[in-house]
Scaffold this motif. Structure first.
Motif, PDB file in Angstrom:
ATOM      1  N   PRO A 150       0.830  -1.204   0.000  1.00  0.00           N
ATOM      2  CA  PRO A 150       0.000   0.000   0.000  1.00  0.00           C
ATOM      3  C   PRO A 150       0.863   1.253   0.000  1.00  0.00           C
ATOM      4  O   PRO A 150       1.930   1.261   0.628  1.00  0.00           O
ATOM      5  CB  PRO A 150      -0.796  -0.137   1.309  1.00  0.00           C
ATOM      6  N   PRO A 151       0.445   2.306  -0.745  1.00  0.00           N
ATOM      7  CA  PRO A 151      -0.802   2.430  -1.515  1.00  0.00           C
ATOM      8  C   PRO A 151      -0.641   2.035  -2.993  1.00  0.00           C
ATOM      9  O   PRO A 151      -1.517   2.314  -3.795  1.00  0.00           O
ATOM     10  CB  PRO A 151      -1.092   3.925  -1.407  1.00  0.00           C
ATOM     11  N   GLN A 152       0.498   1.392  -3.335  1.00  0.00           N
ATOM     12  CA  GLN A 152       0.784   1.120  -4.740  1.00  0.00           C
ATOM     13  C   GLN A 152      -0.242   0.194  -5.378  1.00  0.00           C
ATOM     14  O   GLN A 152      -0.509   0.276  -6.575  1.00  0.00           O
ATOM     15  CB  GLN A 152       2.176   0.510  -4.889  1.00  0.00           C
ATOM     16  N   HIS A 153      -0.837  -0.711  -4.586  1.00  0.00           N
ATOM     17  CA  HIS A 153      -1.779  -1.663  -5.162  1.00  0.00           C
ATOM     18  C   HIS A 153      -2.969  -0.970  -5.796  1.00  0.00           C
ATOM     19  O   HIS A 153      -3.427  -1.355  -6.880  1.00  0.00           O
ATOM     20  CB  HIS A 153      -2.218  -2.690  -4.122  1.00  0.00           C
ATOM     21  N   GLU A 154      -3.466   0.071  -5.161  1.00  0.00           N
ATOM     22  CA  GLU A 154      -4.617   0.798  -5.729  1.00  0.00           C
ATOM     23  C   GLU A 154      -4.218   1.504  -7.025  1.00  0.00           C
ATOM     24  O   GLU A 154      -4.972   1.501  -8.007  1.00  0.00           O
ATOM     25  CB  GLU A 154      -5.140   1.822  -4.713  1.00  0.00           C
ATOM     26  N   ILE A 155      -3.039   2.105  -7.034  1.00  0.00           N
ATOM     27  CA  ILE A 155      -2.569   2.830  -8.219  1.00  0.00           C
ATOM     28  C   ILE A 155      -2.353   1.877  -9.388  1.00  0.00           C
ATOM     29  O   ILE A 155      -2.880   2.081 -10.493  1.00  0.00           O
ATOM     30  CB  ILE A 155      -1.260   3.579  -7.897  1.00  0.00           C
ATOM     31  N   SER A 156      -1.599   0.830  -9.161  1.00  0.00           N
ATOM     32  CA  SER A 156      -1.188  -0.041 -10.262  1.00  0.00           C
ATOM     33  C   SER A 156      -2.344  -0.870 -10.807  1.00  0.00           C
ATOM     34  O   SER A 156      -2.409  -1.117 -12.016  1.00  0.00           O
ATOM     35  CB  SER A 156      -0.054  -0.959  -9.808  1.00  0.00           C
ATOM     36  N   PHE A 157      -3.263  -1.316  -9.952  1.00  0.00           N
ATOM     37  CA  PHE A 157      -4.378  -2.107 -10.471  1.00  0.00           C
ATOM     38  C   PHE A 157      -5.383  -1.247 -11.228  1.00  0.00           C
ATOM     39  O   PHE A 157      -6.060  -1.739 -12.141  1.00  0.00           O
ATOM     40  CB  PHE A 157      -5.043  -2.910  -9.350  1.00  0.00           C
ATOM     41  N   GLU A 158      -5.492   0.030 -10.898  1.00  0.00           N
ATOM     42  CA  GLU A 158      -6.332   0.909 -11.712  1.00  0.00           C
ATOM     43  C   GLU A 158      -5.719   1.089 -13.095  1.00  0.00           C
ATOM     44  O   GLU A 158      -6.415   1.042 -14.115  1.00  0.00           O
ATOM     45  CB  GLU A 158      -6.506   2.262 -11.031  1.00  0.00           C
ATOM     46  N   VAL A 159      -4.394   1.269 -13.146  1.00  0.00           N
ATOM     47  CA  VAL A 159      -3.697   1.360 -14.424  1.00  0.00           C
ATOM     48  C   VAL A 159      -3.879   0.065 -15.214  1.00  0.00           C
ATOM     49  O   VAL A 159      -4.168   0.082 -16.418  1.00  0.00           O
ATOM     50  CB  VAL A 159      -2.202   1.649 -14.210  1.00  0.00           C
ATOM     51  N   PHE A 160      -3.711  -1.070 -14.544  1.00  0.00           N
ATOM     52  CA  PHE A 160      -3.878  -2.365 -15.202  1.00  0.00           C
ATOM     53  C   PHE A 160      -5.270  -2.512 -15.812  1.00  0.00           C
ATOM     54  O   PHE A 160      -5.417  -2.974 -16.952  1.00  0.00           O
ATOM     55  CB  PHE A 160      -3.620  -3.494 -14.192  1.00  0.00           C
TER      56      PHE A 160
END
Length: 436
Positions: free
Chosen positions: A146-156
């Motif tokens: 966190p908080p990278q999971h929210e950022i990267s999965f939205e990009v994905f």
């Protein structure tokens, strides 16, 4: 399109005298194989494969491209990548090439730079490379602290939608298993259900490893998520979590798919320990992907000392036991691996050398086509089949020695029966993201 042969500009045509890996045909009966390769005519109609027949038997009234024995493969499956990390080498290098150096420098770069725009630009660049090389299915692990999971999965999610007609993309959440009892984990499971991801993680030798694995398998089962783990990526023979993972899958009655990557320390075990572990992995129905280029780069690296082993897992022994095995790219131009271009031809060429996947070569093609596509739940993508899409990669190489001796830069990538523009993206596109 430019290449070693010109494709007919017609709704129906024949690829004459194509050499095809027999393992990639849904029905190779009636074809005589040599080193696992068969000669065939492939008839294409309206972007799909209408027939696969013996040479000289395709309809004579159709326009044709004579491959003169050149190879025809299905598009590739690159089942273990890290496109969120990709192409950060120029701004965050690994000073000593070690695993710890990679961990520390990726962490520093992530904390300093991984905005949505930064991750999206680098992931887009990576997919352009993979598409130009002939990949049709790709799985990436995404750093999910966190908080990278929210950022990267939205990009994905955005990339998956925009690239759906070119590359099918899957994503796995990558995090340390020592976080599994934290509230973060429940939120991560909810995010993966929302975004259509898989649960991953890095296993470690912890006193309560079994309890943590039980939590992982139970949560994945309840959420309907498959599992893809980073396992035993070390030369330390004291680290062997692979058997514990197999035991946990069986103990929890987990019905989903489980994949493990790396498993380097398995090759450091005595024969009896290795045999028991492999038998348990086979019993559990776990698939194994080897990452030969990255593991050879990182493992057994010590300053001023030549490495004593190749860093890879017991690939042949696993395959002989009935375990589904594949190879993949792993990292690309980042602190974990300074090189690479998401080109499965490079992967299989190097895998043959590093893992000695030759003598014989008969089913080697499966490692970047049929087997990984099957592991990822998309078996049709690893096959050349009648009524399937004419998604093919054509090579001037006719035999294995020709195929494995050059980078096949003149290959033709066909999607829906038409050649694509194989121009690779210019690295200068990434300059605005770098500390130049």
């Amino acid at each position: 399109m430019t290449g070693f042969v010109t494709l007919p500009e017609a709704p129906a045509f024949v690829l004459k005298n194509a050499t095809v890996p027999a393992i990639c045909l849904d029905n190779a009966s009636g074809f005589e194989a040599r080193e696992g390769l068969v000669l065939a005519d492939i008839t294409v109609e309206n972007g799909r494969i209408a027939a696969i027949s013996a040479p000289g038997t395709a309809p004579a009234d159709l326009p044709a491209a004579d491959l003169r024995g050149g190879m025809a493969w299905p598009t590739f499956t690159d089942m273990h990548t890290h496109i969120d990390k990709g192409h950060i080498w120029e701004r965050r290098r690994n000073p000593d090439g070690t695993f710890m150096g990679a961990l520390e420098n990726v962490r520093a770069d992530r904390e300093a730079n991984w905005s949505a725009d930064d991750v999206a630009a680098r992931m887009e660049f990576s997919l352009k490379c993979a598409f130009a090389h002939g990949t049709g299915l790709l799985r990436t692990h995404l750093d999910s602290l966190p908080p990278q999971h929210e950022i990267s999965f939205e990009v994905f999610s955005d990339l998956r939608e925009r690239w759906a007609d070119r590359i099918e993309v899957q994503a796995v959440a990558l995090f340390a298993i020592d976080m599994i009892f934290e509230p973060f984990f429940d939120g991560l499971i909810a995010l993966l259900k929302r975004r259509g991801g898989l649960i991953g993680g890095v296993t470690q030798m912890l006193p309560d490893l079994d309890a943590r694995l039980d939590r992982l398998f139970q949560a994945a089962g309840e959420a309907g998520l498959d599992i893809d783990l980073h396992v035993d990526e070390t030369e330390d023979r004291e680290v062997l979590t692979l058997k514990a993972i197999a035991d946990a899958k069986i103990r929890n009655g987990f019905a989903g798919a489980v994949t493990v990557g790396h498993c380097c320390s398995l090759a450091r075990q005595d024969e009896e320990t290795a045999r028991r572990t492999i038998e348990r992995v086979a019993e559990a129905g776990i698939a194994v992907v080897s990452l030969p280029m990255c593991n050879m780069y990182l493992q057994d690296r010590h300053q001023g000392r030549t490495p004593r082993w190749r860093g890879v897992t017991l690939f042949k022994e696993l395959a002989a036991a009935g375990v589904k095995t594949a190879v993949a790219s792993d990292n690309t131009r980042d602190p974990f691996y300074a090189y690479g271009d998401l080109d499965p031809v490079e992967v299989i060429r190097e895998a043959v050398r590093i893992l000695q996947l030759d003598h014989p070569l008969d089913d080697t093609a499966r490692t970047i086509t049929r087997t990984p596509a099957d592991i990822l739940g998309r078996p049709e993508r690893g096959m050349i089949a009648v009524d399937g899409p004419a998604d093919l990669v054509l090579f001037s190489a006719r035999r294995w020695s020709e195929f494995l001796s050059r980078p096949q830069a003149d290959r033709i990538v066909m999607r829906n029966g038409m050649g694509i523009d194989r121009s690779l993206p210019d690295y200068r596109e990434l300059d605005p993201l770098m500390d130049m």
